[in-house]
Design a protein around this motif. Sequence first.
Motif, PDB file in Angstrom:
ATOM      1  N   GLY A 194      41.728  27.607  28.711  1.00  0.00           N
ATOM      2  CA  GLY A 194      41.765  28.713  27.771  1.00  0.00           C
ATOM      3  C   GLY A 194      41.604  30.038  28.500  1.00  0.00           C
ATOM      4  N   MET A 195      41.639  31.112  27.732  1.00  0.00           N
ATOM      5  CA  MET A 195      41.617  32.452  28.304  1.00  0.00           C
ATOM      6  C   MET A 195      40.190  32.998  28.364  1.00  0.00           C
ATOM      7  N   LYS A 196      39.824  33.534  29.523  1.00  0.00           N
ATOM      8  CA  LYS A 196      38.547  34.240  29.644  1.00  0.00           C
ATOM      9  C   LYS A 196      38.800  35.732  29.433  1.00  0.00           C
ATOM     10  N   THR A 197      37.998  36.340  28.562  1.00  0.00           N
ATOM     11  CA  THR A 197      38.151  37.762  28.265  1.00  0.00           C
ATOM     12  C   THR A 197      37.010  38.553  28.883  1.00  0.00           C
ATOM     13  N   ILE A 198      37.367  39.558  29.665  1.00  0.00           N
ATOM     14  CA  ILE A 198      36.414  40.383  30.398  1.00  0.00           C
ATOM     15  C   ILE A 198      36.553  41.822  29.921  1.00  0.00           C
ATOM     16  N   SER A 199      35.445  42.426  29.546  1.00  0.00           N
ATOM     17  CA  SER A 199      35.448  43.845  29.170  1.00  0.00           C
ATOM     18  C   SER A 199      34.834  44.681  30.281  1.00  0.00           C
ATOM     19  N   LEU A 200      35.525  45.744  30.673  1.00  0.00           N
ATOM     20  CA  LEU A 200      34.986  46.757  31.577  1.00  0.00           C
ATOM     21  C   LEU A 200      34.426  47.863  30.710  1.00  0.00           C
ATOM     22  N   LEU A 201      33.119  48.112  30.839  1.00  0.00           N
ATOM     23  CA  LEU A 201      32.463  49.033  29.904  1.00  0.00           C
ATOM     24  C   LEU A 201      31.358  49.806  30.597  1.00  0.00           C
ATOM     25  N   ASN A 202      31.333  51.107  30.372  1.00  0.00           N
ATOM     26  CA  ASN A 202      30.237  51.978  30.778  1.00  0.00           C
ATOM     27  C   ASN A 202      30.300  53.221  29.900  1.00  0.00           C
ATOM     28  N   LEU A 203      29.151  53.726  29.486  1.00  0.00           N
ATOM     29  CA  LEU A 203      29.142  54.915  28.640  1.00  0.00           C
ATOM     30  C   LEU A 203      29.370  56.193  29.432  1.00  0.00           C
ATOM     31  N   LYS A 204      29.433  56.089  30.754  1.00  0.00           N
ATOM     32  CA  LYS A 204      29.770  57.237  31.599  1.00  0.00           C
ATOM     33  C   LYS A 204      31.245  57.171  31.976  1.00  0.00           C
ATOM     34  N   GLY A 205      31.881  58.327  32.038  1.00  0.00           N
ATOM     35  CA  GLY A 205      33.245  58.386  32.532  1.00  0.00           C
ATOM     36  C   GLY A 205      33.261  58.570  34.046  1.00  0.00           C
ATOM     37  N   GLY A 206      34.450  58.472  34.626  1.00  0.00           N
ATOM     38  CA  GLY A 206      34.601  58.716  36.051  1.00  0.00           C
ATOM     39  C   GLY A 206      33.997  57.658  36.954  1.00  0.00           C
ATOM     40  N   VAL A 207      33.915  56.405  36.460  1.00  0.00           N
ATOM     41  CA  VAL A 207      33.336  55.338  37.281  1.00  0.00           C
ATOM     42  C   VAL A 207      34.391  54.291  37.654  1.00  0.00           C
ATOM     43  N   ALA A 208      35.668  54.627  37.473  1.00  0.00           N
ATOM     44  CA  ALA A 208      36.791  53.784  37.900  1.00  0.00           C
ATOM     45  C   ALA A 208      36.966  52.535  37.040  1.00  0.00           C
ATOM     46  N   LYS A 209      36.746  52.655  35.723  1.00  0.00           N
ATOM     47  CA  LYS A 209      36.968  51.507  34.841  1.00  0.00           C
ATOM     48  C   LYS A 209      38.441  51.095  34.826  1.00  0.00           C
ATOM     49  N   SER A 210      39.332  52.070  34.597  1.00  0.00           N
ATOM     50  CA  SER A 210      40.761  51.745  34.523  1.00  0.00           C
ATOM     51  C   SER A 210      41.281  51.256  35.867  1.00  0.00           C
ATOM     52  N   PHE A 211      40.852  51.896  36.939  1.00  0.00           N
ATOM     53  CA  PHE A 211      41.294  51.505  38.274  1.00  0.00           C
ATOM     54  C   PHE A 211      40.814  50.096  38.598  1.00  0.00           C
ATOM     55  N   THR A 212      39.602  49.774  38.171  1.00  0.00           N
ATOM     56  CA  THR A 212      39.077  48.431  38.389  1.00  0.00           C
ATOM     57  C   THR A 212      39.835  47.411  37.554  1.00  0.00           C
ATOM     58  N   SER A 213      40.159  47.764  36.317  1.00  0.00           N
ATOM     59  CA  SER A 213      40.933  46.854  35.459  1.00  0.00           C
ATOM     60  C   SER A 213      42.275  46.524  36.102  1.00  0.00           C
ATOM     61  N   LEU A 214      42.957  47.559  36.598  1.00  0.00           N
ATOM     62  CA  LEU A 214      44.262  47.371  37.229  1.00  0.00           C
ATOM     63  C   LEU A 214      44.160  46.451  38.441  1.00  0.00           C
ATOM     64  N   ASN A 215      43.215  46.746  39.319  1.00  0.00           N
ATOM     65  CA  ASN A 215      43.145  46.002  40.578  1.00  0.00           C
ATOM     66  C   ASN A 215      42.525  44.621  40.426  1.00  0.00           C
ATOM     67  N   MET A 216      41.657  44.466  39.449  1.00  0.00           N
ATOM     68  CA  MET A 216      41.139  43.128  39.156  1.00  0.00           C
ATOM     69  C   MET A 216      42.260  42.243  38.615  1.00  0.00           C
TER      70      MET A 216
END
Length: 323
Positions: free
Chosen positions: A52-74
């Motif tokens: 089955g599928m594992k779902t991972i959320s990248l989450l932080n209440l601060k911006g500028g911590v590379a959430k989107s960049f981490t999502s892409l490269n992960m």
Amino acid sequence: MSKVQEKCLVYNFIIAFYAIGVSLMAFFNVQIVKKYINGKFIKYKSRMVTNGMKTISLLNLKGGVAKSFTSLNMAYELWRRGNRVLLWDNDKQGNLSKAFGRYEAEQTAPTARILSGDWQNPVELIQATDYEGIDIITANLSLFGAAWNLVREGETDMTERYRRFLKAGINNQTGDSICESYDYCIIDNPPDIGINVVNALVVTDEVIVPVKIDENALEGLDIVAEQIEDAKTLNPSLTLKGVLITIYQNTDGEAAGLEWLRQEWDSAESKHYRQYKVLGRIRYSAKVAENSFVKKPIYEYSPCCGAAQDYKHFVTSYTGIGR
């Protein structure tokens, strides 16, 4: 030829045939073992998904911590290990959508349509990327309006919109759902706790918190942990996997901050004991800023830079599968 010589010849033939058979069995077994790792067949096409599928959320209440960049490269590193990955842009800024060249400012974004319930077939909201095996659900500013309307209307199922989408049958059939079509779903969340983030937590297995070490490194972490605990009433299997240190520069201050985080994890006397495990460290690299213009995973742009190598090692550690 004597009878003794004939017997020896027959025995030698049998031994040789047996050796060939054993070698062939060993070869095919090795091929199977190479493909069957961690309970699933590792293939780039025609995959067999058994876990089955594992779902991972990248989450932080601060911006500028590379959430989107981490999502892409992960996602890229998981894909390089033979996994099919669904990326879900849950941020109205649409940075993840832009990174894959799938951002459309004028259309109602698929994530907004899912939140509004304005869809029929789930596959119509999923776009392919340039990487066969990585697909994406995009977002834009229309997500803000969808979230606002959902809260204003106060629908009783407003926290179930994402779950309904993932469980829906493909092409309106009762067979395979989105959950059965991918190995991983990675959700890139905004730096807030809106109704779209609550919906994301309802379908999430593990939360990873990207953190940039500075004087406010733990700012918001306790709130994230509290939100995860609250969301467990809707999703009991939700867990905080840990923190991923991003944009790391090996200064004395950042090294001390990293060591402090690790000590907080290990110290039974700390209020953060066993709460914020350090999952990895992604070094700062000037190549990352350059890469924003070419819109590629960092490993494809500069495979030898520290960030590329660190994402590779992080995903190896996270999955237990190298490449």
